[in-house]
Design an enzyme around this catalytic site. Sequence first.
Site, PDB file in Angstrom:
ATOM      1  N   ASP A  50       0.852  -1.193   0.000  1.00  0.00           N
ATOM      2  CA  ASP A  50       0.000   0.000   0.000  1.00  0.00           C
ATOM      3  C   ASP A  50       0.884   1.238   0.000  1.00  0.00           C
ATOM      4  OD1 ASP A  50      -2.103  -1.690   0.147  1.00  0.00           O
ATOM      5  OD2 ASP A  50      -2.456  -1.407   2.301  1.00  0.00           O
TER       6      ASP A  50
ATOM      7  N   TYR B 261      -8.611   2.337  -2.207  1.00  0.00           N
ATOM      8  CA  TYR B 261      -7.969   2.129  -0.911  1.00  0.00           C
ATOM      9  C   TYR B 261      -8.737   2.868   0.190  1.00  0.00           C
ATOM     10  CZ  TYR B 261      -4.011   1.577   2.263  1.00  0.00           C
ATOM     11  OH  TYR B 261      -3.208   1.239   3.306  1.00  0.00           O
TER      12      TYR B 261
END
Length: 661
Positions: free
Chosen positions: A105, A309
């Site tokens: 991420d 996300y």
Amino acid sequence: MNTLVICEKNMAASRIAYILSDGGSKRSKISGVPCYTFNDGAWTVIGLRGHIVSLDYPKQYNRWDQVSPLDLADVEPVRKTSNRRIATALKKLADNADRVIVATDYDREGELIGAEGVDLLNGSHTVMRAKFSSLMPYEIRQAFDSTDSLDRDLAASAEARRIIDLAWGATLTRFISLASNQLGRDFLSVGRVQSPTLALIVNREKEREAFEPTPYWRLIAHCTDQASFDAEHRQGKFWDGDEAARIYKKVQRAEHGMVERYEREEKSEYPPSPFNTTTFLRQASSLGFSAGAAMKIAETLYMRGYISYPRTDNTVYPPGLPITGILEKLEEVFPELVEHSRQHQRDKPTRGKKFSKDHPPIHPVGKASRDKLNKQEWRIYELIVRRFLATLTMDALAAVSTAALDIAGEPFEAEGYELLEANWRAIYPHYNKKEHPLHLSEGERVTVEGIDKNKQKTKPPRRYSQGTLLAMMEKNNLGTKSTRHDIIGKLYARNYIKGKYISPTHTGRAVIEALERSAERITRPDMTAELEHEMNEIAEGEKTLDEVVDDSRRLLKEALRQLQQRKDVIGEVIQEAMFKQRFMGKCTECGGNLMVIRSRRGKRFIGCDNYPDCTNSYPLPQKGRVLFEGDYCKECGAPMVTTIYRGKWTKCVNLECPSND
Ligand SMILES: [Zn+2]
Ligand SMILES: [Zn+2]
């Protein structure tokens, strides 16, 4: 050339491999860990499990009775591999690879997780970084076409926080637990973010206790014209009961009122701004999801390619967001909503106040279908879709009207609200107000059906819900979008807080009061704000990790010295609070204290503190919260215990008591 791609989790690895190989990747296992290969084995993708390296103190410092908290504050923590299988698989795969692409991420924590993985390898690889904020094909491909380098400063900023959290958490936890003699499984935890959050709850409870309600009166006239409506005396709240009574007497028998002024105004209502983590969790909380549950679902939806996300502070869509493409996908799932949004499309999507470059606001990226998601997942997905569509849809139009009336010589006021054009409100109904039209004309006479004089009292500030607590944490910079919901969960699990509308337990309150007197710093949000600032400085290369950590240690030791001087008092106060929390009344056999006890297997029951001399005991329900409110059974004299679990009931703890038949 062979390439190894490191992702944050297995689900992301599987999806990234699928996208990069156009669906041709093959799944296999190495050391029991799934990985994905394509291009004749030239590419391999593996997922970690978040951090695979943990930070802890060397073993010799784990003896609580031998190493004082103050000494512990200076100990350098060591890194330990917390997931050996994945570490082994990673090393094996790296042996065959020439280059490594970190595809975790894209945020501080992700950078650190990637750096930890790379540091396990022998250092002979070219290391690159792919940055993306949704697992969508166009974005993933672009990220791998234009890789960057690993940002060591960014990773160091996350690491500094881990070290500081460990130091403050471990030493203060050890101090408080030792002082109150709560060792082993029952230790009392303290944490850099956890404690100021708990302090927010304790302080709110104190405000409520200190609050003295003030009575006031309101005069409401029930009127009819074409429709019925209520008007209130212009004064609003009457703090003087005599004055309210005097005016009430004057208007009490009025049968008519005169409209002296009537105004109607059309107002446009701006749609909500794009979701960031906090606003998303708040809204989910108002729909009945706990913050933890909502976050977990959002993460699953992200991993499966349905939404972007979910950990982001940003509330402004980036210029390149492919809105048309997303709408085409959503059209198959919510045809009517998409159609409505398109027909009432606004020129530019709404934007919130927070703008950051790391991730876009939370938005849908793929089409889901009801049969692929469970009911709760679907509700969250739909919420995110509706919010997204609302941000693209035109302002709503409402008519707001106000009227001034004269009733028996006294001024009254009425208000109306009417939705004229729903636009975004038809898509996102969560903020809709109740409609109550008011159509009058000046000089008109209306019928007064009756007048009420209501006595009310001012109310104390409300307890936090999980949603409002999250917002308060964000406002005070406590925790990050990724950790806030976990912190709340921990406070519940540690028995520091209770209830849907959150209040502190005796213990939670005692711990905060103890800390506030000597180590106030850890109960206040300032420390966190400073740390946040310093982390940015590390990320920008303006300060080093060591400088920041050393500074923090100095402050920690100062706090510990102050606490040490008051150790005995602190211990007593906390033990007393814990006693109160576990006390379930007096023993009917020997007059001792009945306490909630946990067996070795973790089952709870009520036992007498004169055990083994007295063996009196009662079973307890294993789920929910139990409390003793001071009442004893009229039939047998045993304590009445209240259980709160999907409802609330009070009954005698003695199962053989006739009252339980
Ligand atoms: Zn007893
Ligand atoms: Zn009884």
